[in-house]
Design an enzyme around this catalytic site. Structure first.
Site, PDB file in Angstrom:
ATOM      1  CG  ASP A  93      -0.722  96.417  46.366  1.00 33.71           C
ATOM      2  OD1 ASP A  93      -0.918  97.621  46.590  1.00 33.71           O
ATOM      3  OD2 ASP A  93      -0.528  95.964  45.206  1.00 33.71           O
ATOM      4  N   GLY A  96       4.096  97.504  43.876  1.00 36.39           N
ATOM      5  CA  GLY A  96       4.159  98.572  42.883  1.00 36.39           C
ATOM      6  C   GLY A  96       3.899  99.926  43.517  1.00 36.39           C
ATOM      7  CG  ASP A 147       0.497  97.965  39.490  1.00 30.54           C
ATOM      8  OD1 ASP A 147       1.170  97.618  40.497  1.00 30.54           O
ATOM      9  OD2 ASP A 147      -0.542  98.631  39.568  1.00 30.54           O
ATOM     10  CG  ASP A 270      -6.872  98.231  49.729  1.00 27.99           C
ATOM     11  OD1 ASP A 270      -6.915  98.314  48.486  1.00 27.99           O
ATOM     12  OD2 ASP A 270      -6.029  98.824  50.436  1.00 27.99           O
ATOM     13  CB  CYS A 308     -22.460 101.976  66.156  1.00 27.72           C
ATOM     14  SG  CYS A 308     -21.250 100.664  65.886  1.00 27.72           S
ATOM     15  CB  CYS A 310     -19.469  97.918  67.278  1.00 28.37           C
ATOM     16  SG  CYS A 310     -18.613  99.262  68.105  1.00 28.37           S
ATOM     17  CB  CYS A 313     -21.163 101.747  70.006  1.00 31.61           C
ATOM     18  SG  CYS A 313     -20.113 102.649  68.843  1.00 31.61           S
ATOM     19  CG  HIS A 339     -16.845 102.849  66.030  1.00 30.16           C
ATOM     20  ND1 HIS A 339     -18.178 102.509  66.081  1.00 30.16           N
ATOM     21  CD2 HIS A 339     -16.755 103.952  65.247  1.00 30.16           C
ATOM     22  CE1 HIS A 339     -18.871 103.381  65.360  1.00 30.16           C
ATOM     23  NE2 HIS A 339     -18.033 104.270  64.844  1.00 30.16           N
TER      24      HIS A 339
HETATM   25  N1  2YM Z   1      -0.378  97.660  42.993  1.00 27.23           N
HETATM   26  C1  2YM Z   1      -1.091  98.775  43.126  1.00 27.23           C
HETATM   27  N2  2YM Z   1      -1.401  99.500  42.023  1.00 27.23           N
HETATM   28  C2  2YM Z   1      -2.126 100.648  42.096  1.00 27.23           C
HETATM   29  O1  2YM Z   1      -2.379 101.281  41.047  1.00 27.23           O
HETATM   30  C3  2YM Z   1      -2.553 101.113  43.414  1.00 27.23           C
HETATM   31  C4  2YM Z   1      -3.246 102.331  43.540  1.00 27.23           C
HETATM   32  C5  2YM Z   1      -3.566 102.766  44.821  1.00 27.23           C
HETATM   33  N3  2YM Z   1      -4.164 103.910  45.244  1.00 27.23           N
HETATM   34  C6  2YM Z   1      -4.135 103.863  46.580  1.00 27.23           C
HETATM   35  N4  2YM Z   1      -4.579 104.888  47.334  1.00 27.23           N
HETATM   36  C7  2YM Z   1      -4.371 104.875  48.756  1.00 27.23           C
HETATM   37  C8  2YM Z   1      -4.885 106.182  49.274  1.00 27.23           C
HETATM   38  N5  2YM Z   1      -4.803 106.182  50.725  1.00 27.23           N
HETATM   39  C9  2YM Z   1      -5.952 106.943  51.260  1.00 27.23           C
HETATM   40  C10 2YM Z   1      -5.911 107.028  52.764  1.00 27.23           C
HETATM   41  C11 2YM Z   1      -4.589 107.606  53.250  1.00 27.23           C
HETATM   42  C12 2YM Z   1      -3.411 106.858  52.663  1.00 27.23           C
HETATM   43  C13 2YM Z   1      -3.497 106.739  51.159  1.00 27.23           C
HETATM   44  N6  2YM Z   1      -3.596 102.742  47.080  1.00 27.23           N
HETATM   45  C14 2YM Z   1      -3.210 102.006  45.975  1.00 27.23           C
HETATM   46  C15 2YM Z   1      -2.554 100.783  45.835  1.00 27.23           C
HETATM   47  C16 2YM Z   1      -2.210 100.339  44.544  1.00 27.23           C
HETATM   48  N7  2YM Z   1      -1.525  99.159  44.383  1.00 27.23           N
HETATM   49 ZN    ZN Z   2     -19.438 101.219  67.177  1.00 31.14          ZN
END
Ligand code: 2YM
Ligand code: ZN
Length: 376
Positions: A93, A96, A147, A270, A308, A310, A313, A339
């Protein structure tokens, strides 16, 4: 062309696609979930663990590796693959999101972003060109454009200005990339912004698809918006993205959001969720979340998930894992992390199989039923 997408088939029941992405460090099947390795490690997992669970690509972060250990050290090591002993694909990434979510932001200007190092407080500056230079030093197979990921909610006028600037930044990233001499061994994905506004998503998609990126991400989501807002934005955004290139939804990783994203045409995901909740003793199972640190599991000698297969498990009990987590034993975090990642990677394998058999909607309904999601 270092990154190419091979479309295999589209599910007859939904808009989901089965595909493969070819990169300089190998091919991965899509739809695919990427374990997050922010500091050049997927926390508590070894590369051998990741290969054992059939992880085919991992994500790392420009912002964090720039701060520690510094991209010059990683470049001297021969790049991130060598540094962390991972010879399969890596996506990075661009920094940004991390700048906006980690640092007390100072100022966003046309040139780039001024902010403070969230560790030392020192003043820093990150620009599209700098973000590209760092990613070139890291040697990731897939780089992300620099971005702005605006907060949620953001008003229309702010969002419009942000989208226009992100489009100008994308052009600067692309020209920096072509001048670097690395465009034959590293690919660059554009990131579509625009928040929940259809007109701005259209504008962002038009700007970015007019530039020739080998893949595109949907940014600006999973930032606190309700799930139905995310699903609505995907419904009108993915059709604007080239069908012959990978579509990546950033930051999304709960089981229901993964399935609903695939149904709306997303190929790559991701999220830190599986690894983060593992470290506080919460596990994803076929019957929903299981908080293994809970006292009711003190004498429960069943596996985390009886469905599961794995290694965890097949070998360890809830009672033992609960004991380790309560004692803050690192081995306990390794077991829950292994897991959870295995669970999501297996889920994506079942999703790919359901697409092959044109039954993803049925699979969604069965999975939501057993996991305990409402099937609205
Ligand atoms: N370059 C870039 N641009 C994005 O608009 C972006 C948008 C995103 N939105 C997330 N959300 C992560 C949510 N996450 C959920 C579990 C707990 C920690 C935060 N990660 C991002 C990463 C990003 N990376
Ligand atoms: Zn498992």
């Amino acid at each position: 062309m270092p990154i190419t997408y091979e479309h295999i088939k589209t599910c007859k029941q939904t808009g989901a696609r089965l595909g493969r992405v070819h990169t300089p460090h190998g091919t991965f099947e899509t739809p695919m979930f990427m374990p997050v390795g922010t500091m050049a490690t997927v926390k508590t997992m070894s590369p051998e663990d990741l290969k054992a669970m059939d992880a085919q690509i991992i994500l790392s972060n420009t912002y964090h590796l720039w701060l520690r250990p510094g991209q010059d050290i990683i470049e001297e090591a021969g790049g991130l693959h060598t540094f962390m002993n991972w010879d399969k694909p890596i996506l990075t990434d661009s920094g940004g999101f991390q700048v906006f979510s980690l640092s007390d932001l100072r100022k966003i200007e046309e040139e780039g972003v001024h902010f403070r190092n969230h560790l030392s407080g020192e003043k820093l500056f990150l620009s599209p060109e700098k973000a590209m230079q760092i990613q070139h030093s890291l040697g990731s197979d897939i780089m992300m454009a620099f971005d702005e990921c605006p907060p949620y909610p953001a008003d229309y006028s702010y969002m419009r200005q942000s989208v226009e600037r992100t489009s100008r930044w994308a052009e600067r990233c692309l020209s920096e990339h072509h001048q670097s001499g690395k465009s034959s061994i590293q690919g660059l994905f554009g990131i579509i912004q625009g928040g929940e506004y259809e007109e701005l998503r259209k504008q962002s998609a038009k700007d970015l698809t007019s530039l020739d990126f080998p893949g595109y991400a949907v940014g600006g989501l999973s930032v606190g918006e309700p799930k139905d807002v995310m699903n609505r934005v995907l419904e009108f955004t993915t059709p604007l993205m080239p069908a012959d290139k990978p579509r990546y939804l950033m930051g999304v990783g709960s089981p229901d959001s993964l399935i609903d994203g695939v149904i709306r045409g997303i190929d790559m995901f991701d999220c830190v969720l599986p690894t983060r909740i593992a470290r506080n003793g919460t596990c994803m199972t076929s019957e929903g979340r299981l908080v293994v640190r809970n006292a009711k599991f003190a004498r429960d000698f069943r596996p985390l998930d009886e469905n599961c297969d794995c290694h965890v498990c097949r070998t360890y009990s809830r009672a033992y894992i609960r004991h380790l987590i309560k004692c803050e034993e690192t081995f306990g975090f390794r077991l829950t992390t292994y897991h959870n990642l295995y669970f999501l990677l297996q889920l994506m394998k079942k999703v790919r199989q359901a697409i092959m058999e044109d039954r993803l909607q049925d699979f969604r309904d069965e999975f939501f039923e057993s996991y305990g999601f409402n099937k609205e």
